[in-house]
Scaffold this active site. Structure first.
Site, PDB file in Angstrom:
ATOM      1  N   THR A  40      -2.795   8.089  -3.804  1.00  0.00           N
ATOM      2  CA  THR A  40      -2.806   8.143  -5.268  1.00  0.00           C
ATOM      3  C   THR A  40      -3.484   9.446  -5.677  1.00  0.00           C
ATOM      4  OG1 THR A  40      -2.974   5.747  -5.348  1.00  0.00           O
ATOM      5  CG2 THR A  40      -3.590   6.955  -7.358  1.00  0.00           C
ATOM      6  N   LEU A  92       1.085  -1.531  -3.056  1.00  0.00           N
ATOM      7  CA  LEU A  92       0.701  -2.756  -2.341  1.00  0.00           C
ATOM      8  C   LEU A  92      -0.701  -3.202  -2.756  1.00  0.00           C
ATOM      9  CD1 LEU A  92      -1.563  -1.919  -0.030  1.00  0.00           C
ATOM     10  CD2 LEU A  92       0.438  -1.145   1.206  1.00  0.00           C
ATOM     11  N   GLU A 128      -4.141  -5.129  -1.347  1.00  0.00           N
ATOM     12  CA  GLU A 128      -4.829  -5.616  -0.157  1.00  0.00           C
ATOM     13  C   GLU A 128      -4.846  -7.136  -0.209  1.00  0.00           C
ATOM     14  OE1 GLU A 128      -8.669  -3.722   0.284  1.00  0.00           O
ATOM     15  OE2 GLU A 128      -7.760  -1.780  -0.133  1.00  0.00           O
ATOM     16  N   PHE A 132      -2.859 -11.516 -14.491  1.00  0.00           N
ATOM     17  CA  PHE A 132      -4.040 -10.705 -14.794  1.00  0.00           C
ATOM     18  C   PHE A 132      -4.720 -11.121 -16.101  1.00  0.00           C
ATOM     19  CE2 PHE A 132      -4.614  -6.935 -11.926  1.00  0.00           C
ATOM     20  CZ  PHE A 132      -3.841  -7.463 -10.907  1.00  0.00           C
ATOM     21  N   CYS A 137      -9.577   1.034  -5.830  1.00  0.00           N
ATOM     22  CA  CYS A 137      -8.577   1.732  -6.644  1.00  0.00           C
ATOM     23  C   CYS A 137      -8.828   1.730  -8.152  1.00  0.00           C
ATOM     24  CB  CYS A 137      -7.197   1.147  -6.369  1.00  0.00           C
ATOM     25  SG  CYS A 137      -6.628   1.500  -4.697  1.00  0.00           S
TER      26      CYS A 137
END
Ligand code: NAD
Length: 459
Positions: free
Chosen positions: A122, A153, A155, A249, A260
């Site tokens: 990123t 992806l 984790e 979320f 991240c």
């Protein structure tokens, strides 16, 4: 079958390399960390990721997947070179691109023929151009194209995410590179979005910034709900069924963590500031997230009538379940603050104890068994929603604990069961309705008889 080198064999690089090998390609995973490569060569996975070990073993046995410290040979022997090194946050909030620069230089020094160089890391907008320049500087005669191919992806479900992505983003304006990348990803049968490199770089930051915003949004709503005696879970359900909002979320908690979200939100904010836009929303997203950690510590302090000398058990250390990654984990951030304030911390995580011991040191006690960790505690804080915590035996906790406070940092417990065991329950933005009893202004349930229709919901 393509010949692929992956430079950087961490969470993203190793999963990417292994999955490409699984799809029939010949892959060399490279890393500069000698111990990591040594472990991978004997079949040890340096981190916890469900179902990765078997896939690595299978592909290593069939020699589709090999491991190397030698980036030069890997560049010369392969046609597609992925860069998957870390881009951590610098102290000033910018993305630290030193590993990306160093890999670009090593690729340039080794380049001996046409290659496609793909950025999986990123990276801020313009990094692809920077990588191309560095490579060209060291290999003016060799032809290479830099492609942006951000990874999405998660984790904990990384292998499944890689093999069944929602979409694949390919940033290139070179027709041959587009053809090769489409071909590489064709077996996954996912929507492919082709853009220029800059747009691909921006898409990744925008995706993470949006997800982080959604979490900070629901956390802020939860904090307001707590003050008003409203249950945020019903609010989440009430808004989530709106397709424009969506149900994902919208679970409040003690804040997001991991390697991240914070780093990418802050990197995007700094990128904007560099271009004279202050990005106040991104700033607020991070502020709300930091506040959520502080707020949890303040709740403990208030409910325990001070922190010095108290014993707090923290259940869950990884930033989320099914990973051992503790980078920027809210649990670790909370533990640091508790230790600073004279709390004795007992900690337990099903997988991440060892990594946390290395990161946080010996100032706290780690327990292999969660009930040993609960022994003698004034309060238990559920910080990571591992499945094994969902069936916590509250009557047993009540017998083991010195105090009676359960702080449910992920809203996974049935408050009724907690209270029936004679314990006090405190969730996030969650004020259960009491039958014949009262909850206090802070939302702590003190009565044993209560009903909570919302808990029965399947949302
Ligand atoms: P990581 O720290 O787990 O792995 C990076 C690896 O690169 C390490 O093994 C390190 O030793 C190696 N490395 C560093 N410099 C090197 C060099 N010069 N030569 C060879 N190897 C070198 O990082 P990660 O979590 O896999 O993240 C990698 C990138 O992917 C980051 O940019 C990250 O933002 C992005 N990303 C991460 C995730 C995630 O869930 N972890 C998801 C999507 C994207």
């Amino acid at each position: 079958m393509r010949r692929i080198a992956i430079v950087g064999s961490g969470y993203v690089g190793l999963v990417t390399g292994t999955c490409f090998a699984e799809l029939g390609n010949a892959v060399t995973c490279v890393d500069s960390d000698e111990s990591k490569i040594a472990r991978l060569r004997v079949g040890e996975i340096p981190f916890y990721e469900p179902s990765l070990a078997e896939m690595v073993a299978r592909n290593a046995r069939s020699e589709r997947l090999t491991f190397s410290l030698d980036i030069g040979s890997a560049v010369r022997e392969n046609e597609i070179i992925f860069i998957a090194v870390g881009t951590p946050m610098r102290a000033d909030g910018h993305a630290d691109l030193s590993s990306v620069r160093s890999v670009a230089r090593e690729i340039g020094l080794a380049l001996d023929g046409p290659k496609i160089v793909v950025s999986k890391s990123t990276v801020p907008v313009e990094t692809g151009e920077m990588v191309s320049l560095i490579i060209r500087e060291h290999a003016p005669a060799a032809y290479s194209v830099t492609v942006g191919n951000p990874e999405f992806l998660r984790e904990g479900s990384a292998v499944a995410d890689f093999l069944k992505p929602d979409r694949i983003v390919i940033g290139t304006e070179d027709a041959e590179s587009e053809r090769v990348m489409r071909d590489l990803y064709a077996p996954l049968d996912a929507p492919i979005i082709v853009t220029d490199v800059r747009t691909a770089e921006m898409i990744k930051y925008a995706a993470n910034a949006f997800l982080a915003t959604k979490i900070s949004f629901i956390n802020e709503i939860a904090n307001i709900c707590e003050l008003l005696g409203v249950d945020v879970r019903a609010v989440g359900r009430g808004i989530g069924y709106d397709h424009r909002i969506g149900t994902y979320f919208l679970s409040p908690g003690i804040g997001y963590g991991g390697s991240c979200f914070s780093k990418d939100v802050r990197a995007l904010e700094h990128l904007a500031i560099e271009h004279d836009y202050p990005a106040p929303l991104l700033h607020a997203v991070e502020q709300v997230n930091r506040h959520q950690v502080e707020r949890t510590v303040l709740k403990l302090e208030r409910e325990l009538d001070g922190l010095r000398g108290r014993i707090v058990t923290v259940l869950g250390l990884a930033f989320k379940p099914n990973t051992d990654d503790i980078r920027d984990a809210p649990a670790i951030n909370i533990i640091g603050r508790l230790l600073d304030r004279g709390v004795t911390v007992h900690a337990h995580d099903p997988i991440a104890n060892e990594l946390a011991r290395k990161a946080v040191g010996t100032e706290l006690a780690f327990f292999d068994d969660m009930y040993d960790a609960v022994q003698g505690a004034d309060a238990v804080l559920l910080a990571t929603e591992w499945n094994e915590f969902r069936t916590l035996d509250f009557p047993r906790c009540a017998l083991l604990m010195r105090g009676d406070l359960i702080v449910d940092g992920r809203n996974i417990f049935d408050a009724g069961k907690v209270c029936s065991a004679g314990l006090r329950y405190l969730g996030i933005g969650r004020v259960p309705r009491l039958r014949g009893g009262n909850f206090d202004a802070a939302g702590v349930v003190r009565a044993t008889a209560f009903e909570n229709e919302i808990t029965r919901s399947t949302f």
